[in-house]
Design a protein around this motif. Structure first.
Motif, PDB file in Angstrom:
ATOM      1  N   ARG A 176      22.855  54.847 113.692  1.00 38.94           N
ATOM      2  CA  ARG A 176      23.736  55.969 113.993  1.00 38.94           C
ATOM      3  C   ARG A 176      24.472  55.733 115.316  1.00 38.94           C
ATOM      4  NH1 ARG A 176      19.951  61.326 112.966  1.00 38.94           N
ATOM      5  NH2 ARG A 176      19.486  60.940 110.771  1.00 38.94           N
ATOM      6  N   LEU A 228      24.426  51.041 108.005  1.00 37.72           N
ATOM      7  CA  LEU A 228      24.241  52.408 107.519  1.00 37.72           C
ATOM      8  C   LEU A 228      23.036  52.526 106.580  1.00 37.72           C
ATOM      9  CD1 LEU A 228      27.917  53.519 106.774  1.00 37.72           C
ATOM     10  CD2 LEU A 228      26.387  54.473 108.502  1.00 37.72           C
ATOM     11  N   SER A 229      22.777  51.495 105.810  1.00 39.15           N
ATOM     12  CA  SER A 229      21.688  51.566 104.834  1.00 39.15           C
ATOM     13  C   SER A 229      20.319  51.620 105.494  1.00 39.15           C
ATOM     14  CB  SER A 229      21.754  50.371 103.879  1.00 39.15           C
ATOM     15  OG  SER A 229      21.465  49.161 104.557  1.00 39.15           O
ATOM     16  N   THR A 240      17.467  56.954 104.078  1.00 35.58           N
ATOM     17  CA  THR A 240      18.916  56.997 103.858  1.00 35.58           C
ATOM     18  C   THR A 240      19.180  56.900 102.355  1.00 35.58           C
ATOM     19  OG1 THR A 240      19.156  54.583 103.966  1.00 35.58           O
ATOM     20  CG2 THR A 240      19.366  55.814 106.046  1.00 35.58           C
ATOM     21  N   THR A 244      32.770  55.315 105.961  1.00 39.15           N
ATOM     22  CA  THR A 244      31.784  54.892 104.964  1.00 39.15           C
ATOM     23  C   THR A 244      30.648  55.899 104.885  1.00 39.15           C
ATOM     24  OG1 THR A 244      32.301  52.563 105.441  1.00 39.15           O
ATOM     25  CG2 THR A 244      30.286  53.002 104.224  1.00 39.15           C
ATOM     26  N   TYR A 245      30.201  56.363 106.050  1.00 40.56           N
ATOM     27  CA  TYR A 245      29.158  57.392 106.096  1.00 40.56           C
ATOM     28  C   TYR A 245      29.610  58.649 105.350  1.00 40.56           C
ATOM     29  CZ  TYR A 245      26.095  60.976 108.075  1.00 40.56           C
ATOM     30  OH  TYR A 245      25.230  62.023 108.224  1.00 40.56           O
ATOM     31  N   ILE A 253      28.854  46.754 108.032  1.00 44.08           N
ATOM     32  CA  ILE A 253      28.728  48.193 108.276  1.00 44.08           C
ATOM     33  C   ILE A 253      27.804  48.832 107.238  1.00 44.08           C
ATOM     34  CG2 ILE A 253      29.964  50.390 108.276  1.00 44.08           C
ATOM     35  CD1 ILE A 253      30.450  48.714 110.768  1.00 44.08           C
ATOM     36  N   THR A 254      27.920  48.389 105.992  1.00 49.02           N
ATOM     37  CA  THR A 254      27.050  48.908 104.933  1.00 49.02           C
ATOM     38  C   THR A 254      25.592  48.621 105.237  1.00 49.02           C
ATOM     39  OG1 THR A 254      28.775  48.633 103.260  1.00 49.02           O
ATOM     40  CG2 THR A 254      26.515  48.768 102.467  1.00 49.02           C
ATOM     41  N   LEU A 309      32.681  52.746 110.102  1.00 43.84           N
ATOM     42  CA  LEU A 309      31.330  53.291 110.002  1.00 43.84           C
ATOM     43  C   LEU A 309      31.362  54.766 109.621  1.00 43.84           C
ATOM     44  CD1 LEU A 309      28.383  52.523 112.342  1.00 43.84           C
ATOM     45  CD2 LEU A 309      28.866  54.887 111.765  1.00 43.84           C
ATOM     46  N   THR A 362      24.733  53.906  99.447  1.00 48.40           N
ATOM     47  CA  THR A 362      25.407  53.219 100.543  1.00 48.40           C
ATOM     48  C   THR A 362      25.834  51.814 100.136  1.00 48.40           C
ATOM     49  OG1 THR A 362      24.117  54.475 102.163  1.00 48.40           O
ATOM     50  CG2 THR A 362      25.198  52.468 102.940  1.00 48.40           C
ATOM     51  N   THR A 406      29.519  58.212 101.502  1.00 47.85           N
ATOM     52  CA  THR A 406      28.177  58.264 100.915  1.00 47.85           C
ATOM     53  C   THR A 406      27.636  59.686 100.893  1.00 47.85           C
ATOM     54  OG1 THR A 406      27.108  57.812 103.059  1.00 47.85           O
ATOM     55  CG2 THR A 406      27.659  55.920 101.683  1.00 47.85           C
TER      56      THR A 406
END
Length: 465
Positions: free
Chosen positions: A178, A173-174, A352, A323-324, A169-170, A320, A357, A327
């Motif tokens: 989306r 997101l990095s 990002t 974690t978002y 997931i990291t 997700l 992240t 950050t």
């Protein structure tokens, strides 16, 4: 020099209303569905087992109590989201109304809430993934299936699946992955469908004898479990955060909040009653996939497989989102000068907060792999309950200091509703374990040391800035 330095509230509100360009299209039904989708998740799939060990069959009452506490807090939250509709969640609201020091405390709490929530959800994800794999005859080495001490009588060292899913997931997101609205709606459908499937199939396997005694640990057990399963209702802020896009906030917001909480409370009560009616509550010790376990116990293995798959898909989305959120809280605090600038730096290619992240992902992946679920749940809840208490205080403060502010939604029953929110939150906090309080106070002490040793002098509100 005052500790309670605040941002210019009027400028923040004006900026949010002139720059967003958002259309007011959402109604009460839209908000209700949004809330149900945000709330249904790890709490019902994972923490029902932990709660059952504390309250027995009386777990259903624990869910009702937690829902009432969340309802009062959500009404306070709704007033802020409609009055100060800007990014940063409770951290930004408190910064604008009660000052930097209170905002720092809440932001520090939110780090605990969002970060440990991702770890807790990852642990739950791991349990359901292992349950699903076992249906295909696949099993990981026992030592890599859970955190140390998570399973009574079993030697475990590292929760490998929980660690891996957080890193995946990291990575997503990095680089800027989306969720689309369509994908999110599909996830909502899957999660709710899985819960309804469990209710429909499980009700026929209930053995009323398993409900006796109904309160094996008395009402104190119910209260202790409520302090844990409170986590199951976290997510209603998705409703209040949509205030700027609601056609009639004064009417739709309270309906959306209360309706979504009521629907989820009914689902949770039904699941808790059926689950403890199928499986004697003592059997949930060390189990992080209680819903599918109940179906396996009833011999409905094919349904258990669907529950496992639905829970995995649904919890992936939750990981997700949480974690978002973590950050972005760090990003907002860094942008205000309260944390190192590196945490608000943007990657030139992916656009990002790349460094932040990965920092968050790696730290909480190790926490997920090494700390048992019940400890994670308590730490999450105490931070959240503290934040909710402060937001209720903020409603009272803002009503006194800025009665002139236009409020699309006004919390009803002030001062009684905010006071009730504070009372319920403090009551539930008092039913968390002493070790949880010690850990939380240590976390706050570290937070104050960082604030007075670093953040306060580097804040953008500092006179020398």
């Amino acid at each position: 020099m005052s500790l309670f330095r605040t941002k210019d509230l009027d400028k923040m509100i004006l900026s949010s209303r002139t720059n967003t360009g958002l259309q007011r299209t959402l109604g009460a039904m839209d908000l209700t569905l949004l809330g149900v989708g945000a709330i249904v998740g790890t709490g019902i799939f994972v923490l029902t087992g932990t709660g059952a060990l504390l309250a027995g069959p009386g777990l259903a009452l624990s869910f009702v109590l937690a829902a009432i506490a969340c309802g009062f807090a959500a009404l306070c939250y709704a007033e802020f989201s409609s009055t100060v509709p800007v990014s940063g969640s409770i951290y930004t609201y408190s910064y604008a109304t009660m000052g930097e020091i209170v905002a720092w405390i809440i932001g520090w709490d939110l780090m605990l809430e969002y970060g440990l929530a991702t770890s807790a959800v990852s642990v739950g994800w791991s349990g359901y993934m292992q349950s699903l794999l076992s249906g295909f005859g696949i099993a990981l080495p026992t030592a890599l299936t859970a955190a140390p001490g998570a399973v009574p009588g079993v030697t475990t060292w590292f929760n490998l699946p929980a660690f891996c899913i957080l890193l995946v997931i990291t990575a997503l997101l990095s680089i800027g992955i989306r969720e689309s609205a369509r994908a999110n709606n599909i996830m909502v459908f899957i999660k709710v469908a899985v819960v309804l499937l469990f209710i429909a199939v499980g009700v026929g396997h209930v053995q009323p004898a398993n409900w006796q005694p109904y309160l094996p640990f008395g009402f104190n057990g119910v209260f202790n479990a409520a302090a844990i399963v409170f986590f199951a209702f976290i997510g209603f802020d998705a409703v209040t955060s949509a205030a700027e896009e609601v056609k009639n906030p004064a009417r739709a917001l309270p309906i959306g909040i209360i309706a979504s909480l009521a629907v989820c409370a009914l689902l949770y009560v039904a699941v808790a009653a059926i689950m403890t009616g199928i499986v004697p509550f003592e059997k949930f010790a060390g189990v992080d996939h209680p819903v599918s376990l109940a179906l396996q116990y009833a011999g409905e293995n094919w349904v258990a497989g669907f529950v496992d798959l639905g829970a995995i898909i649904g919890m992936t989305t939750v990981i997700l989102v949480m974690t978002y959120g973590q950050t972005r809280i760090l990003f907002a605090m860094s942008r205000d000068g309260l944390l190192p600038k590196k945490l608000s730096s943007i990657h030139p290619r992916f656009a990002t907060p790349f460094f932040t992240t990965w920092l968050v992902g790696i730290v909480f992946a190790f926490i997920a792999a090494l700390i048992p679920l019940n400890i994670l749940a308590e730490l999450i809840n105490i931070g959240t309950l503290m934040a909710f208490s402060l937001i209720a205080v903020a409603v009272l403060v803002l009503r006194k200091t800025r009665p002139d502010l236009p409020r699309a939604f006004r919390c009803p029953g002030v001062p009684f509703v905010p006071v009730a929110a504070i009372g319920f939150c403090v009551f539930l906090m008092c039913h968390l374990q002493a070790v949880t309080w010690i850990a939380f106070l240590c976390w706050l002490a570290i937070g104050f040391a960082v604030y007075f040793g670093y953040a306060r002098r580097r804040s953008l509100l500092h006179p020398n800035k």
